[in-house]
Write a protein that holds these residues in place. Structure first.
Motif, PDB file in Angstrom:
ATOM      1  N   ASN A 200      84.687  53.682  79.175  1.00  0.00           N
ATOM      2  CA  ASN A 200      85.264  55.012  78.993  1.00  0.00           C
ATOM      3  C   ASN A 200      85.218  55.471  77.539  1.00  0.00           C
ATOM      4  N   GLU A 202      83.853  57.035  74.327  1.00  0.00           N
ATOM      5  CA  GLU A 202      82.819  58.018  73.982  1.00  0.00           C
ATOM      6  C   GLU A 202      82.831  58.165  72.467  1.00  0.00           C
ATOM      7  N   ALA A 236      86.469  61.331  73.714  1.00  0.00           N
ATOM      8  CA  ALA A 236      87.431  61.323  74.822  1.00  0.00           C
ATOM      9  C   ALA A 236      88.766  61.905  74.354  1.00  0.00           C
ATOM     10  N   ARG A 239      88.824  65.869  73.901  1.00  0.00           N
ATOM     11  CA  ARG A 239      89.056  66.697  75.093  1.00  0.00           C
ATOM     12  C   ARG A 239      90.535  66.825  75.436  1.00  0.00           C
TER      13      ARG A 239
END
Length: 275
Positions: A200, A202, A236, A239
């Motif tokens: 997960n 990024e 991540a 966002r």
């Protein structure tokens, strides 16, 4: 006395008073296991060491098993690695030692194909001989490491001194060991991460500068004793509206006299992201 193989299962050890305090984890066929994120990264660190010394390009395929103790622990890892160019698979044995908890402070004295013989003290490299051993003018490890020991250069200085710093170009930023160092800095301070959490991530590497620890050796991508300054983004977090500009400092020393890789470092939110 026969040298013990700590890469075996503890129930294969000859009984001895006091025991070894090792926990054995068989990873084959399991989706999750103890400290799975760290074990995967430690396995990759071992392959990074081997690739660096041998000029190979092995990548982690899977973890077979590992032995560890509690708290700051050595990790005896047996893994499967492969060469992407040929598909060749090879079983490796890797030892990564945690020097402290809660921060990146590791040594990796062993990473070898299974069955490779080495001396008991690992004082003689089991890999091919190397010339020009690393100077002993600096310690392999810094005691009491914090980011204040080797701070990020001030904005006034930056990385403009080309004799002191080597700035990686865009293609060099894609070196897999750079992201590995960042992930290690993150996960050693967040030990509850699972292996699936790594997928997960990024992380976008923005800028990397290398400073040699040798006064007479100009910094380069291949500096064996260096401080690496890494600016990166956590997309991540971006966002979610959280600060996502980060910095990491990693001190790396590869001692060619012993073959040991030492790595220390930390990461934090960049000051500009909190201003």
């Amino acid at each position: 006395m026969e040298e013990l193989d700590f890469f075996k299962s503890p129930d294969e050890f000859p009984p001895r008073r006091g025991g070894y305090g090792l926990v054995h984890v068989d990873c084959v066929g399991k989706r999750g296991y103890t400290n799975s994120a760290l074990v995967n990264l430690y396995a990759k660190l071992g392959l990074h060491r081997y690739n660096w010394l041998e000029g190979t390009n092995f990548e982690l395929d899977s973890i077979m098993k590992f032995n560890m103790r509690g708290a700051a622990s050595p990790y005896y890892i047996t893994l499967v690695a492969c060469l992407p160019s040929s598909g060749l698979q090879q079983i490796f044995q890797v030892l990564v030692e945690e020097e402290r908890l809660g921060i990146l402070d590791l040594t990796c004295p062993i990473s070898r194909p299974q069955g490779t013989e080495s001396s008991k003290k690992e004082s003689t490299p089991f890999l091919r001989p190397h010339s020009e051993p690393v100077s002993a003018t600096h310690q392999d490890r810094l005691l009491g490491w914090t980011k204040s020991v080797i701070p990020w250069p001030s904005s006034e200085i930056g990385f403009s001194d080309t004799k002191r710093f080597y700035m990686l170009n865009e293609s060099e930023l894609q070196c897999d060991w750079i992201s590995l160092y960042v992930e290690l800095a993150i996960c050693t301070s967040h030990r509850w991460f699972k292996a699936r959490d790594l997928s997960n991530f990024e992380l976008e590497i923005v800028q990397v500068a290398i400073e040699s620890l040798h006064d007479k050796e100009p910094p380069s991508l291949k500096s064996k004793a260096a401080v690496i300054y890494i600016a990166y983004k956590d997309l991540a977090k971006a966002r979610t509206g959280e600060p996502y500009h980060y910095q990491a400092v990693v001190r790396r020393v590869i001692n060619e006299a012993t073959g040991t890789l030492s790595i220390q470092g930390d990461c934090w939110i960049a000051a500009a992201a909190t201003a």
